[in-house]
Design an enzyme around this catalytic site. Structure first.
Site, mmCIF file in Angstrom:
data_model
loop_
_atom_site.group_PDB
_atom_site.id
_atom_site.type_symbol
_atom_site.label_atom_id
_atom_site.label_comp_id
_atom_site.label_asym_id
_atom_site.label_seq_id
_atom_site.Cartn_x
_atom_site.Cartn_y
_atom_site.Cartn_z
ATOM 1 N N TRP A 181 -42.450 29.352 -19.592
ATOM 2 C CA TRP A 181 -42.779 29.797 -20.958
ATOM 3 C C TRP A 181 -44.211 29.348 -21.255
ATOM 4 O O TRP A 181 -44.564 28.191 -21.010
ATOM 5 C CB TRP A 181 -41.841 29.178 -22.007
ATOM 6 C CG TRP A 181 -42.366 29.434 -23.385
ATOM 7 C CD1 TRP A 181 -42.393 30.632 -24.039
ATOM 8 C CD2 TRP A 181 -43.028 28.494 -24.243
ATOM 9 N NE1 TRP A 181 -43.014 30.494 -25.253
ATOM 10 C CE2 TRP A 181 -43.410 29.191 -25.402
ATOM 11 C CE3 TRP A 181 -43.335 27.132 -24.141
ATOM 12 C CZ2 TRP A 181 -44.091 28.572 -26.458
ATOM 13 C CZ3 TRP A 181 -44.008 26.516 -25.193
ATOM 14 C CH2 TRP A 181 -44.378 27.240 -26.350
ATOM 15 N N GLU A 222 -39.450 33.264 -20.084
ATOM 16 C CA GLU A 222 -39.010 33.232 -21.488
ATOM 17 C C GLU A 222 -40.026 33.919 -22.392
ATOM 18 O O GLU A 222 -41.205 33.569 -22.394
ATOM 19 C CB GLU A 222 -38.836 31.759 -21.920
ATOM 20 C CG GLU A 222 -38.417 31.584 -23.373
ATOM 21 C CD GLU A 222 -38.237 30.106 -23.755
ATOM 22 O OE1 GLU A 222 -38.632 29.215 -22.957
ATOM 23 O OE2 GLU A 222 -37.705 29.849 -24.855
ATOM 24 N N LYS A 224 -41.374 35.374 -26.300
ATOM 25 C CA LYS A 224 -41.431 34.841 -27.657
ATOM 26 C C LYS A 224 -42.126 35.839 -28.574
ATOM 27 O O LYS A 224 -42.961 36.617 -28.114
ATOM 28 C CB LYS A 224 -42.172 33.505 -27.656
ATOM 29 C CG LYS A 224 -42.054 32.725 -28.945
ATOM 30 C CD LYS A 224 -42.466 31.273 -28.783
ATOM 31 C CE LYS A 224 -42.369 30.556 -30.118
ATOM 32 N NZ LYS A 224 -42.662 29.137 -30.012
ATOM 33 N N ASP A 255 -34.480 33.163 -25.706
ATOM 34 C CA ASP A 255 -34.288 32.030 -26.616
ATOM 35 C C ASP A 255 -33.977 32.669 -27.967
ATOM 36 O O ASP A 255 -34.765 33.489 -28.457
ATOM 37 C CB ASP A 255 -35.585 31.203 -26.654
ATOM 38 C CG ASP A 255 -35.527 30.025 -27.609
ATOM 39 O OD1 ASP A 255 -35.101 30.207 -28.761
ATOM 40 O OD2 ASP A 255 -35.951 28.918 -27.221
ATOM 41 N N HIS A 258 -36.528 33.248 -30.758
ATOM 42 C CA HIS A 258 -37.773 33.937 -30.416
ATOM 43 C C HIS A 258 -37.805 35.418 -30.756
ATOM 44 O O HIS A 258 -38.481 36.203 -30.091
ATOM 45 C CB HIS A 258 -38.060 33.759 -28.924
ATOM 46 C CG HIS A 258 -38.461 32.375 -28.569
ATOM 47 N ND1 HIS A 258 -38.991 32.038 -27.346
ATOM 48 C CD2 HIS A 258 -38.440 31.221 -29.287
ATOM 49 C CE1 HIS A 258 -39.249 30.742 -27.314
ATOM 50 N NE2 HIS A 258 -38.918 30.222 -28.480
ATOM 51 N N HIS A 282 -31.755 30.231 -23.845
ATOM 52 C CA HIS A 282 -32.017 28.984 -24.555
ATOM 53 C C HIS A 282 -31.236 29.110 -25.847
ATOM 54 O O HIS A 282 -31.553 29.964 -26.684
ATOM 55 C CB HIS A 282 -33.506 28.820 -24.875
ATOM 56 C CG HIS A 282 -34.264 28.124 -23.790
ATOM 57 N ND1 HIS A 282 -35.608 27.845 -23.893
ATOM 58 C CD2 HIS A 282 -33.852 27.637 -22.597
ATOM 59 C CE1 HIS A 282 -35.998 27.215 -22.785
ATOM 60 N NE2 HIS A 282 -34.957 27.085 -21.985
ATOM 61 N N ASP A 290 -38.651 30.217 -35.607
ATOM 62 C CA ASP A 290 -38.257 29.478 -34.395
ATOM 63 C C ASP A 290 -38.307 27.974 -34.669
ATOM 64 O O ASP A 290 -39.125 27.243 -34.123
ATOM 65 C CB ASP A 290 -39.227 29.855 -33.259
ATOM 66 C CG ASP A 290 -38.942 29.115 -31.973
ATOM 67 O OD1 ASP A 290 -37.771 28.902 -31.663
ATOM 68 O OD2 ASP A 290 -39.914 28.761 -31.269
ATOM 69 N N ASP A 292 -36.078 25.604 -34.168
ATOM 70 C CA ASP A 292 -35.405 24.709 -33.225
ATOM 71 C C ASP A 292 -34.487 23.699 -33.893
ATOM 72 O O ASP A 292 -34.494 22.525 -33.554
ATOM 73 C CB ASP A 292 -36.443 24.025 -32.324
ATOM 74 C CG ASP A 292 -37.121 25.024 -31.410
ATOM 75 O OD1 ASP A 292 -36.465 25.502 -30.478
ATOM 76 O OD2 ASP A 292 -38.301 25.357 -31.647
ATOM 77 N N ASP A 322 -31.939 24.314 -26.288
ATOM 78 C CA ASP A 322 -33.362 24.085 -26.568
ATOM 79 C C ASP A 322 -33.571 23.937 -28.069
ATOM 80 O O ASP A 322 -33.660 24.925 -28.785
ATOM 81 C CB ASP A 322 -34.205 25.250 -26.025
ATOM 82 C CG ASP A 322 -35.686 25.065 -26.334
ATOM 83 O OD1 ASP A 322 -36.109 23.927 -26.606
ATOM 84 O OD2 ASP A 322 -36.441 26.075 -26.307
HETATM 85 C C1 RNT Z 1 -40.878 27.306 -27.259
HETATM 86 C C2 RNT Z 1 -39.872 27.612 -26.209
HETATM 87 C C3 RNT Z 1 -39.756 26.628 -25.090
HETATM 88 C C4 RNT Z 1 -39.849 25.200 -25.547
HETATM 89 C C5 RNT Z 1 -39.530 24.183 -24.484
HETATM 90 C C6 RNT Z 1 -39.942 22.809 -24.882
HETATM 91 O O1 RNT Z 1 -40.820 28.118 -28.324
HETATM 92 O O2 RNT Z 1 -38.624 27.805 -26.791
HETATM 93 O O3 RNT Z 1 -38.617 26.871 -24.364
HETATM 94 O O4 RNT Z 1 -39.013 24.969 -26.636
HETATM 95 O O5 RNT Z 1 -40.083 24.572 -23.293
HETATM 96 ZN ZN ZN Z 2 -36.933 28.000 -25.510
#
Ligand code: RNT
Ligand code: ZN
Length: 413
Positions: A181, A222, A224, A255, A258, A282, A290, A292, A322
């Site tokens: 990523w 990955e 985004k 993810d 994303h 993820h 995003d 998290d 994640d």
């Molecule tokens: C970031 C991505 C990625 C990170 C990690 C730390 O938006 O989701 O996967 O969160 O690599």
């Molecule tokens: Zn991620």
């Protein structure tokens, strides 16, 4: 009759075998991210977190050394049932005796301690090159940079990480998923959208031209939609990453933080399964963006799990967590989030999937809605509790975490 026996009967009346569900869940591996323990800081750089991602909060007890992080991982993993894999970032390299290697010169030996740690615990390791929090991230660009020195540096990093991933697989005997990523993008409207993507493509081609054993290392990519400070354009967009993965025989990674807020990863899984042998996820929780947040046992997590389980794809989906929350106890964040992924999987395993599909195929939408709603009030909690008993972990984990906080975490400076 025990609560489990009662619940088992209720599920059996819906045509669901709870023993079968519990046994299947036991075999599902969750790849648990190491970076919840230290707010994505790592050990190899003093640069603050960059890449358009952010941790917020200042809860005491953040791990700040490999020993602390390992101890915290042990505590968290002891409270999580089921099979686990450790998901590391390259920034978690461990240097000994004043030695140092920059990201483009990282070697297997810098991860030996992690290998020992994983082997002692009978776990595999997944890996991530770290394309952020580093001085060579120039103007938010890495593999797509127009500066050849910068781009080359990060290509070298990717190549080194492939070698390290193979080392993990060889040492642990478990295939390693290596996820790429990059944060690359622009805050404002770009004049040229194609050149950075062309350079990213070239860089990936260069990294992947390194020979590696494809039965041991699964490379995932990955995508985004945007990052903080990178709101207008992201080089590794969904279309880029999906197209690149399909064309080059690597694995796409989604993810669920994303995408645009009304886009759902649960709806994307089936399409990707039709065109890929394996896919990767993820699992996170985006709140408006995003962000998290810790994964909850919420509708979208359940729906993601349903798409994996009911499409018979448990062995085709690499499931990783994640998220990073620094505002609550980090061990609790780990345990709560991973348990919720597992709960969602169990919930899906307990669905009368065949019956539900049949009703859909027969256009019996009234009956479908009634049965779907009925499943929501089935005694799920009793099956989950039984699973925990069989796995030897307690349902209530907070007391143990609080004790660890008092004995260990608050004493950290
Ligand atoms: C970031 C991505 C990625 C990170 C990690 C730390 O938006 O989701 O996967 O969160 O690599
Ligand atoms: Zn991620």
């Amino acid at each position: 009759m025990s609560r489990y026996e009662e619940a088992k009967k209720i599920y059996a009346s819906m045509g669901v075998d709870t023993e079968d569900a519990i046994n299947k869940l036991k075999d599902v591996t969750i790849s648990i991210h190491c970076w919840q323990g230290d707010d994505v800081t790592g050990f190899d750089s003093r640069a603050s977190l960059s890449g358009g991602i952010q941790t917020t909060g200042n809860y005491p007890g953040k791990a700040s050394s490999p020993e602390e992080l390992m101890a915290d991982i042990d505590k968290a993993f002891s409270l999580i049932p089921g099979k686990k894999k450790l998901n590391l970032h390259a920034s978690y390299a461990i240097f000994e005796d004043g030695e140092f290697a920059d990201r483009n010169a990282l070697e297997s030996k810098h991860f030996k301690k992690w290998v020992d740690f994983a082997k002692e615990r009978n776990m595999g390791i997944d890996f991530n090159p770290t394309y952020f929090s580093h001085a060579m991230v120039k103007d938010n660009l890495t593999l797509s940079s127009p500066d050849e020195e910068v781009r080359k540096f990060w290509v070298e990093h990717g190549i080194q990480c492939l070698k390290i991933s193979e080392y993990f697989a060889n040492e642990t005997g478990v295939p390693c998923v290596m996820n790429i990523w990059i944060p690359d993008g622009y805050k404002d409207i770009p004049a040229d959208r194609v050149s950075p993507r062309a350079r990213f493509k070239k860089s990936l081609d260069e990294i992947l031209s390194t020979p590696y054993d494809k039965s041991k290392v699964y490379v995932t990519l990955e995508s985004k939609v945007f990052g903080i400070g990178l709101e207008s354009y992201t080089v590794g967009s969904a279309e880029f990453c999906l197209s690149y993965s399909t064309k080059n025989g690597i694995t796409p990674l989604m993810d669920n933080g994303h995408y645009h807020p009304t886009e759902l990863v649960s709806d994307k899984i089936s399409s990707l399964l039709l065109f890929n042998e394996k896919i990767a996820l993820h699992v996170t929780r985006g709140v408006r963006w995003d962000s998290d947040h810790v994964v909850l046992f919420d509708d979208e997590t359940k729906e993601i799990a349903k798409e994996i389980v009911c499409n018979d794809a448990l062995d085709r989906v690499f499931i990783a967590t994640d998220y990073f929350d620094a505002s609550i106890n980090r061990i609790s964040a780990w345990v709560t989030g991973v348990r919720n992924v597992q709960k969602a999987l169990l919930n899906a395993l307990l669905l009368p999937a065949k019956e539900l599909k049949k009703l859909q195929e027969e256009n019996e939408f009234t009956a479908l809605m009634c049965l779907q709603e009925e499943t929501k009030t089935a005694p799920f909690g009793d099956i989950w509790a039984e699973y925990l008993v069989r796995e030897g972990v307690e349902n209530a984990y907070l007391p143990q975490i609080k004790e660890y906080e008092e004995k260990v975490l608050v004493k950290r400076v």
